[in-house]
Design a protein around this motif. Sequence first.
Motif, PDB file in Angstrom:
ATOM      1  N   ASP A   1     -11.340 -23.525   5.051  1.00 30.58           N
ATOM      2  CA  ASP A   1     -10.982 -24.617   4.140  1.00 30.58           C
ATOM      3  C   ASP A   1      -9.588 -24.398   3.549  1.00 30.58           C
ATOM      4  OD1 ASP A   1     -13.416 -25.850   4.602  1.00 30.58           O
ATOM      5  OD2 ASP A   1     -14.342 -25.077   2.757  1.00 30.58           O
ATOM      6  N   MET A   2      -9.274 -23.159   3.215  1.00 37.78           N
ATOM      7  CA  MET A   2      -7.946 -22.853   2.671  1.00 37.78           C
ATOM      8  C   MET A   2      -6.860 -23.153   3.698  1.00 37.78           C
ATOM      9  SD  MET A   2      -8.774 -19.325   0.588  1.00 37.78           S
ATOM     10  CE  MET A   2      -7.138 -19.133  -0.119  1.00 37.78           C
ATOM     11  N   ARG A   3      -7.126 -22.841   4.973  1.00 41.57           N
ATOM     12  CA  ARG A   3      -6.164 -23.157   6.033  1.00 41.57           C
ATOM     13  C   ARG A   3      -5.979 -24.661   6.149  1.00 41.57           C
ATOM     14  NH1 ARG A   3      -9.170 -19.386   9.224  1.00 41.57           N
ATOM     15  NH2 ARG A   3     -10.003 -21.139  10.420  1.00 41.57           N
ATOM     16  N   LYS A   4      -7.086 -25.390   6.181  1.00 40.30           N
ATOM     17  CA  LYS A   4      -7.029 -26.850   6.333  1.00 40.30           C
ATOM     18  C   LYS A   4      -6.299 -27.514   5.171  1.00 40.30           C
ATOM     19  CE  LYS A   4     -11.079 -27.478   9.222  1.00 40.30           C
ATOM     20  NZ  LYS A   4     -12.437 -28.045   9.335  1.00 40.30           N
ATOM     21  N   ASN A   5      -6.459 -26.965   3.970  1.00 41.75           N
ATOM     22  CA  ASN A   5      -5.824 -27.533   2.779  1.00 41.75           C
ATOM     23  C   ASN A   5      -4.396 -27.039   2.570  1.00 41.75           C
ATOM     24  OD1 ASN A   5      -8.180 -28.939   2.187  1.00 41.75           O
ATOM     25  ND2 ASN A   5      -8.993 -27.268   0.952  1.00 41.75           N
ATOM     26  N   GLY A   6      -3.936 -26.170   3.454  1.00 46.58           N
ATOM     27  CA  GLY A   6      -2.576 -25.652   3.335  1.00 46.58           C
ATOM     28  C   GLY A   6      -2.388 -24.647   2.219  1.00 46.58           C
TER      29      GLY A   6
END
Length: 100
Positions: free
Chosen positions: A66-71
């Motif tokens: 999720d952190m990757r997807k949210n930048g």
Amino acid sequence: MTSAEFKIICRMITELETKFNKKLDGFGDRFIGMLQGFSILDPDKQTMTTKEVCEQYGVSERKLCDMRKNGEIPFTKTGKGKNSKIIYRIADVAEVFSSR
């Protein structure tokens, strides 16, 4: 920092965590991660895998995804498809988790 100094620091952190009945809540792992993030420890190692980040900072793989997807966390993906490898620069990871 020499390996002898590092061993002393690790021993002191372990003693503190034991003495305070784990109230430091993984401070030792985060502190060692911070040292690694700034190349104080193991300057040859510059990246971490997803598994290493999860273990070091106590987050789930889902949360990291999720952190990757949210930048929220920088990463590099090697290859294409489902079997590609995702790596994180140690300094970036240390910076992201130090601000949390």
